[in-house]
Design an enzyme around this catalytic site. Structure first.
Site, PDB file in Angstrom:
ATOM      1  N   ASP A   1      -3.596   5.966   5.179  1.00 51.66           N
ATOM      2  CA  ASP A   1      -4.453   5.785   6.350  1.00 51.66           C
ATOM      3  C   ASP A   1      -3.804   6.602   7.459  1.00 51.66           C
ATOM      4  O   ASP A   1      -3.018   6.098   8.252  1.00 51.66           O
ATOM      5  CB  ASP A   1      -4.540   4.303   6.703  1.00 51.66           C
ATOM      6  CG  ASP A   1      -5.536   4.019   7.814  1.00 51.66           C
ATOM      7  OD1 ASP A   1      -6.343   4.908   8.121  1.00 51.66           O
ATOM      8  OD2 ASP A   1      -5.495   2.915   8.381  1.00 51.66           O
TER       9      ASP A   1
ATOM     10  N   CYS B   1       1.058   4.554   5.436  1.00 60.58           N
ATOM     11  CA  CYS B   1       0.997   4.620   6.909  1.00 60.58           C
ATOM     12  C   CYS B   1       0.489   3.266   7.388  1.00 60.58           C
ATOM     13  O   CYS B   1      -0.605   3.153   7.945  1.00 60.58           O
ATOM     14  CB  CYS B   1       0.087   5.752   7.362  1.00 60.58           C
ATOM     15  SG  CYS B   1       0.505   7.387   6.703  1.00 60.58           S
TER      16      CYS B   1
ATOM     17  N   ASP C   1       5.922   2.520   7.471  1.00 55.57           N
ATOM     18  CA  ASP C   1       5.433   3.249   8.632  1.00 55.57           C
ATOM     19  C   ASP C   1       6.657   3.740   9.398  1.00 55.57           C
ATOM     20  O   ASP C   1       7.673   3.023   9.479  1.00 55.57           O
ATOM     21  CB  ASP C   1       4.565   2.357   9.528  1.00 55.57           C
ATOM     22  CG  ASP C   1       3.719   3.176  10.495  1.00 55.57           C
ATOM     23  OD1 ASP C   1       2.507   3.316  10.244  1.00 55.57           O
ATOM     24  OD2 ASP C   1       4.276   3.690  11.492  1.00 55.57           O
TER      25      ASP C   1
ATOM     26  N   GLY D   1      -0.227  -3.386   9.751  1.00 54.57           N
ATOM     27  CA  GLY D   1      -0.425  -4.063   8.478  1.00 54.57           C
ATOM     28  C   GLY D   1      -1.758  -4.713   8.216  1.00 54.57           C
ATOM     29  O   GLY D   1      -1.855  -5.533   7.293  1.00 54.57           O
TER      30      GLY D   1
ATOM     31  N   CYS E   1      -9.404   7.062  11.043  1.00 58.31           N
ATOM     32  CA  CYS E   1     -10.352   6.407  11.952  1.00 58.31           C
ATOM     33  C   CYS E   1     -10.960   7.458  12.876  1.00 58.31           C
ATOM     34  O   CYS E   1     -11.235   7.197  14.042  1.00 58.31           O
ATOM     35  CB  CYS E   1      -9.697   5.279  12.741  1.00 58.31           C
ATOM     36  SG  CYS E   1      -8.212   5.754  13.645  1.00 58.31           S
TER      37      CYS E   1
ATOM     38  N   LYS F   1      -4.531  -3.496   6.839  1.00 53.48           N
ATOM     39  CA  LYS F   1      -4.960  -3.172   5.472  1.00 53.48           C
ATOM     40  C   LYS F   1      -3.916  -3.622   4.459  1.00 53.48           C
ATOM     41  O   LYS F   1      -4.263  -3.953   3.315  1.00 53.48           O
ATOM     42  CB  LYS F   1      -5.230  -1.671   5.343  1.00 53.48           C
ATOM     43  CG  LYS F   1      -6.410  -1.185   6.180  1.00 53.48           C
ATOM     44  CD  LYS F   1      -6.680   0.289   5.941  1.00 53.48           C
ATOM     45  CE  LYS F   1      -7.797   0.803   6.848  1.00 53.48           C
ATOM     46  NZ  LYS F   1      -7.372   0.844   8.271  1.00 53.48           N
TER      47      LYS F   1
END
Length: 419
Positions: free
Chosen positions: A306, A243, A267, A247, A359, A249
């Site tokens: 993520d 995911c 993604d 970009g 998050c 990470k």
């Protein structure tokens, strides 16, 4: 002899016009708070439709809109009185250079002398009133009690966090400071604990700075940078960022995998992938593969999920989410997150790792999803994270809170696929 007075009058007229424009933009933003509304895209289009907005105008109006969203429950009562409302809003906003230009329009011609993280005092509020600013369900969702320090972070604009993307072969801090005002330059510094992490003030104009354009630094929140450093074992081999978004990470992971490892990135949002491709090109990294279709087979050494989430860990950067997110949507995200984890688990090779992160600060999207995944997949076991930065994984992953490092909030857990 009357010319200076005339110029002063024109300046005040222009500033008063900016106040009126800000009020109309806030009025429009109030219609964009329904769950699922792409707030940032709509605001971008709204700014674009004005035609005459420069970068300073956008920074000014965005700061005022976001300040309104942070303090909305306390401002609604005065919204109908435009002048009083705008005076309060300007006093609440972070004192950026753009906001300071509006101080001569205030009733008292100057703002209250209040620290940035105590702006609530401008409304005669007490620190114990801060829970009124967040959704009433939020406190019951967090593993850690949400006290005044946490709430102050959630309603305070975060700094700009950067990551050194490639070796500048020169004094990078000096180059960054050269493009800053004296006040900004004083705040640009390396983080003492997090490798390659740089702190800069929130209003630092990075977009056209040579260090950014040439790929020496990337914007990445400090908590996001910490995530990969919390892995028990340094990444190696072939990884998938499932995911990837734009970009952040992916780029960091590719750096950690050099010189022999590589990372595939996917993604479902094509616009995000286009930005990722642009950032990858700017970075000069050759070990990133951007996938245009979701991988359905493979044997990766590591898979990073993520997952999309309610975003409560990013409320200080994206305060519109604080107004858009309902408790019901948190539970809906949790179902989606578990489904995504299950769909990517088969792509992890024996002995490989599956990294789950959000998050969000809600345990329903974090620890509860972890527990459900492990109950469903007996060939995976919880792998404790590294005890770095003062954290300890007691079998439920790690939650990084905004007040920990003055960044976003996030959650991370890792699972090892047993041979």
């Amino acid at each position: 002899m009357a010319k200076p007075l005339l110029n002063a009058g024109l300046k005040i007229h222009r500033l008063q016009n900016q106040r009126r424009i800000a009020y109309s933009l806030i009025e429009r933003s109030r219609t964009l708070l329904k769950p699922g509304t792409p707030f940032t895209r709509e605001i971008h289009e709204l700014f674009k439709a004005q035609g005459k907005f420069g970068s300073k105008d956008r920074r000014l109006y965005r700061e005022l809109i976001y300040t309104y969203l942070r303090y909305q429950p306390w401002l609604e009562g005065s919204y109908a009185q435009q002048d009083a409302f705008m005076d309060k809003l300007i006093c609440l906003a972070a004192p950026t250079s753009e906001i300071q230009t509006l101080y001569p329009t205030l009733k008292d011609r100057k703002p209250l002398e209040i620290p940035v993280d105590h702006r609530y005092l401008a409304l005669d509020r007490e620190i114990d009133d801060l829970p009124q600013l967040v959704p009433d369900w939020f406190a019951s969702h967090t593993e850690r009690a949400i006290g005044p320090k946490s709430l102050l972070q959630l309603v305070t604009r975060p700094p700009l966090w950067l990551r050194i993307q490639k070796d500048p072969r020169e004094d990078l801090l000096q180059r960054l400071r050269a493009g800053a005002s004296p006040e900004q330059a004083d705040q640009i510094a390396k983080h003492p604990l997090v490798p390659d992490c740089l702190h800069a003030p929130a209003d630092f104009p990075l977009a056209n700075h040579p260090c950014y354009v040439e790929g020496y630094v990337e914007i990445q929140d400090i908590s996001s940078q910490i995530l990969l450093h919390l892995l028990k074992d340094a990444p190696k081999g072939h990884w998938l960022d499932a995911c990837a978004g734009a970009g952040g990470k992916t780029l960091q992971l590719a750096n950690l995998l050099k010189p022999y490892g590589k990372v595939d990135a996917y993604d479902k949002r094509t616009a995000a992938l286009r930005e990722l491709q642009s950032r990858a090109k700017r970075s000069g990294l050759a070990n990133i593969g951007v996938l245009d279709q979701r991988p359905t087979a493979g044997a990766y050494d590591g898979v990073l999920v993520d997952a999309p989430c309610s975003g409560s860990g990013t409320w200080r950067r994206h305060p519109y989410l604080m107004r858009q997110t309902s408790e019901e949507s948190v539970f809906d995200y949790a179902k989606t997150q578990l489904a995504i984890l299950k769909s990517y688990a088969p792509l992890v090779k024996d002995g490989g790792v599956l990294v789950y992160s959000t998050c969000s600060l809600s345990r329903h999207e974090n620890q509860a999803v972890q527990e459900q995944f492990l109950a469903a997949y007996k060939d995976f076991c919880h792998q404790p994270l590294s005890p770095r930065f003062g954290y300890e994984d007691k079998g439920r992953g790690i939650t990084v809170y905004p007040e920990d490092h003055n960044g976003d909030g996030l959650y991370v857990a890792t699972f090892r696929k047993q041979s």
